[in-house]
Design an enzyme around this catalytic site. Structure first.
Site, mmCIF file in Angstrom:
data_model
loop_
_atom_site.group_PDB
_atom_site.id
_atom_site.type_symbol
_atom_site.label_atom_id
_atom_site.label_comp_id
_atom_site.label_asym_id
_atom_site.label_seq_id
_atom_site.Cartn_x
_atom_site.Cartn_y
_atom_site.Cartn_z
ATOM 1 N N TRP A 1 0.819 -1.215 0.000
ATOM 2 C CA TRP A 1 0.000 0.000 0.000
ATOM 3 C C TRP A 1 0.849 1.260 0.000
ATOM 4 O O TRP A 1 0.437 2.293 -0.548
ATOM 5 C CB TRP A 1 -0.994 -0.008 1.149
ATOM 6 N N ASP B 1 -1.602 6.778 6.345
ATOM 7 C CA ASP B 1 -2.689 5.916 5.889
ATOM 8 C C ASP B 1 -2.962 4.915 7.009
ATOM 9 O O ASP B 1 -2.172 4.014 7.257
ATOM 10 C CB ASP B 1 -2.263 5.196 4.598
ATOM 11 N N LYS C 1 -12.058 -1.582 6.161
ATOM 12 C CA LYS C 1 -11.216 -2.563 6.830
ATOM 13 C C LYS C 1 -11.666 -2.715 8.287
ATOM 14 O O LYS C 1 -11.918 -3.806 8.750
ATOM 15 C CB LYS C 1 -9.746 -2.142 6.788
HETATM 16 C C1 LIG Z 1 -7.469 -1.301 1.434
HETATM 17 C C2 LIG Z 1 -6.429 -0.287 1.617
HETATM 18 C C3 LIG Z 1 -6.348 0.845 0.786
HETATM 19 C C4 LIG Z 1 -7.255 1.066 -0.420
HETATM 20 O O1 LIG Z 1 -8.584 1.170 -0.120
HETATM 21 P P1 LIG Z 1 -9.702 1.226 -1.257
HETATM 22 O O2 LIG Z 1 -10.877 1.770 -0.511
HETATM 23 O O3 LIG Z 1 -9.909 -0.156 -1.776
HETATM 24 O O4 LIG Z 1 -9.240 2.149 -2.317
HETATM 25 C C5 LIG Z 1 -5.352 1.752 1.037
HETATM 26 N N1 LIG Z 1 -4.487 1.586 2.055
HETATM 27 C C6 LIG Z 1 -4.541 0.521 2.878
HETATM 28 C C7 LIG Z 1 -3.540 0.390 3.973
HETATM 29 C C8 LIG Z 1 -5.501 -0.455 2.689
HETATM 30 O O5 LIG Z 1 -5.541 -1.523 3.487
#
Ligand SMILES: *Cc1c(COP(=O)(O)O)cnc(C)c1O
Length: 361
Positions: free
Chosen positions: A103, A173, A197
């Protein structure tokens, strides 16, 4: 009540707390006398305004968010933030990124479209199985920010100490660890998280941004929707937001408050993850992929001695009623995502299954 639900170890979308799903069910046909479902409701209505305001208020309480930070609800999930961050925060056209896995690599590739990206540290040399030392990074004076992926969902690492950014803004993030443990918001300039998540349904990102980082003077190419100012000025109601996801997230915030907040959630997560890591560390067949000091409490990648056996365990676990244990295609092996809503009994049941598998093989 037994709904016949499975222990879902998916990395996302992932499990939500059962009491929250039950409340949502109970309000489905007629939300609190409004005569409609939240899915059918105008985002300009008084009743929805209360939903979004209360969600923000509860999140502020949970994370103890200082008054000089804005909370924004933005569509487009996590991936849109890979672009919004550099578009909005790159003033000098230069930023430092820490490369810790899948990511952060996506964030780096996107940021390169808008400016110069400096990889200030990386754990690529050991296949992203640890968090690099970030105590004394080489950060140029004119770097606009330092960016981390605080929990690498695919690789299973997390930061227990934030990088020393040498006074630069820290951008994080937190998608796969959001609300899993206490967080000192003032350590950051911007925190963002895709909610599917660890909180609610997909299609929404929550952005927590320090007010002075919200700019008026963005380059003309930045679409109106992708300016943080657009969302801050309109209190996340510039256009139709993801009303449904905001409503569900609000329910989860209340659930976490009732549970005792993020300290309580963290204790539960530590206990839960220990059940699985202790098993893996004592197993002769299964092995955790990440070094002990940097292990995520949310995403636990592990392997057997061979690819064939990895695949066999995945198939056997599926037959035994556990879902989504296959590791991401980029790293292989297995991965158990054990977010906030995964009950400890789910992890205990998985460990009992893995023990039994090991005994038989
Ligand atoms: C799933 C995830 C993303 C991307 O999320 P989307 O909503 O599918 O675009 C970005 N960063 C991390 C750490 C993730 O686990």
């Amino acid at each position: 009540m037994n709904y016949g639900r499975t222990y879902n170890f998916s990395a996302g979308p992932a499990m939500m707390p059962e009491p929250v799903l039950e409340e949502i069910r109970d309000e489905m046909m007629n939300y609190r006398g409004s005569g409609m479902c939240v899915m059918e409701m105008s985002h300009r209505s008084k009743v929805f305004e209360e939903i979004i305001q209360e969600a923000e208020k509860d999140l502020r309480e949970l994370m103890n968010i200082p008054d000089n930070y804005k909370v924004l609800f933005i569509q487009g999930g996590g991936t849109v933030q890979f672009a919004m961050v550099p578009m909005n925060l790159m003033k000098n056209g230069k930023a430092c990124y820490i490369e810790t896995g899948a990511w952060s690599k996506k964030a780096i590739n996107e940021a390169k479209k808008y400016g110069e990206v400096i990889i200030a540290a990386s754990s690529k040399d050991k296949n992203f199985t640890y968090i690099p030392d970030c105590s004394d990074l080489d950060i140029p004076d004119d770097a606009d920010y330092v960016y981390i992926c605080e929990n690498e969902t695919i690789n299973g690492t997390t930061y227990y100490n934030l990088p020393n950014t040498k006074g630069k803004i820290l951008v994080s993030d937190q998608s796969s660890m959001f609300l899993s443990r206490p967080c000192n918001v003032s350590d950051y300039g911007l925190i963002w998280a895709g909610v599917q998540k660890n909180v609610g349904p997909a299609g929404l990102a929550i952005v927590i941004i320090r007010e002075d980082l919200i700019r008026e003077d963005l380059p003309a190419f930045v679409p109106t929707y992708l300016s943080y100012k657009t969302h801050a000025d309109a209190a996340s109601l510039y256009n139709t937001p993801n009303c449904w996801a905001i409503y569900c997230c609000g329910k989860v915030f209340k659930y976490l408050k009732k549970l005792g907040g993020l300290e309580a959630m963290n204790r539960i997560n530590e206990e839960k993850a220990a059940v699985l890591y202790d098993f893996l560390d004592n197993s002769k067949f299964f092995k955790a992929a990440v070094v002990k000091k940097d292990r995520s409490l949310m995403n636990v990648p592990f392997v057997t001695p061979s690819k064939e056996q990895d695949a066999d365990v995945v198939a056997a676990s599926k037959a035994a009623g556990f879902d989504n244990l296959k590791g991401h295609k980029s790293v292989g092996g297995l991965r158990a995502s054990i977010y906030n809503a995964m009950p400890k009994e789910g992890v205990e049941a998985l460990v009992a299954f893995l023990k039994d598998y090991e005994a038989k093989h």
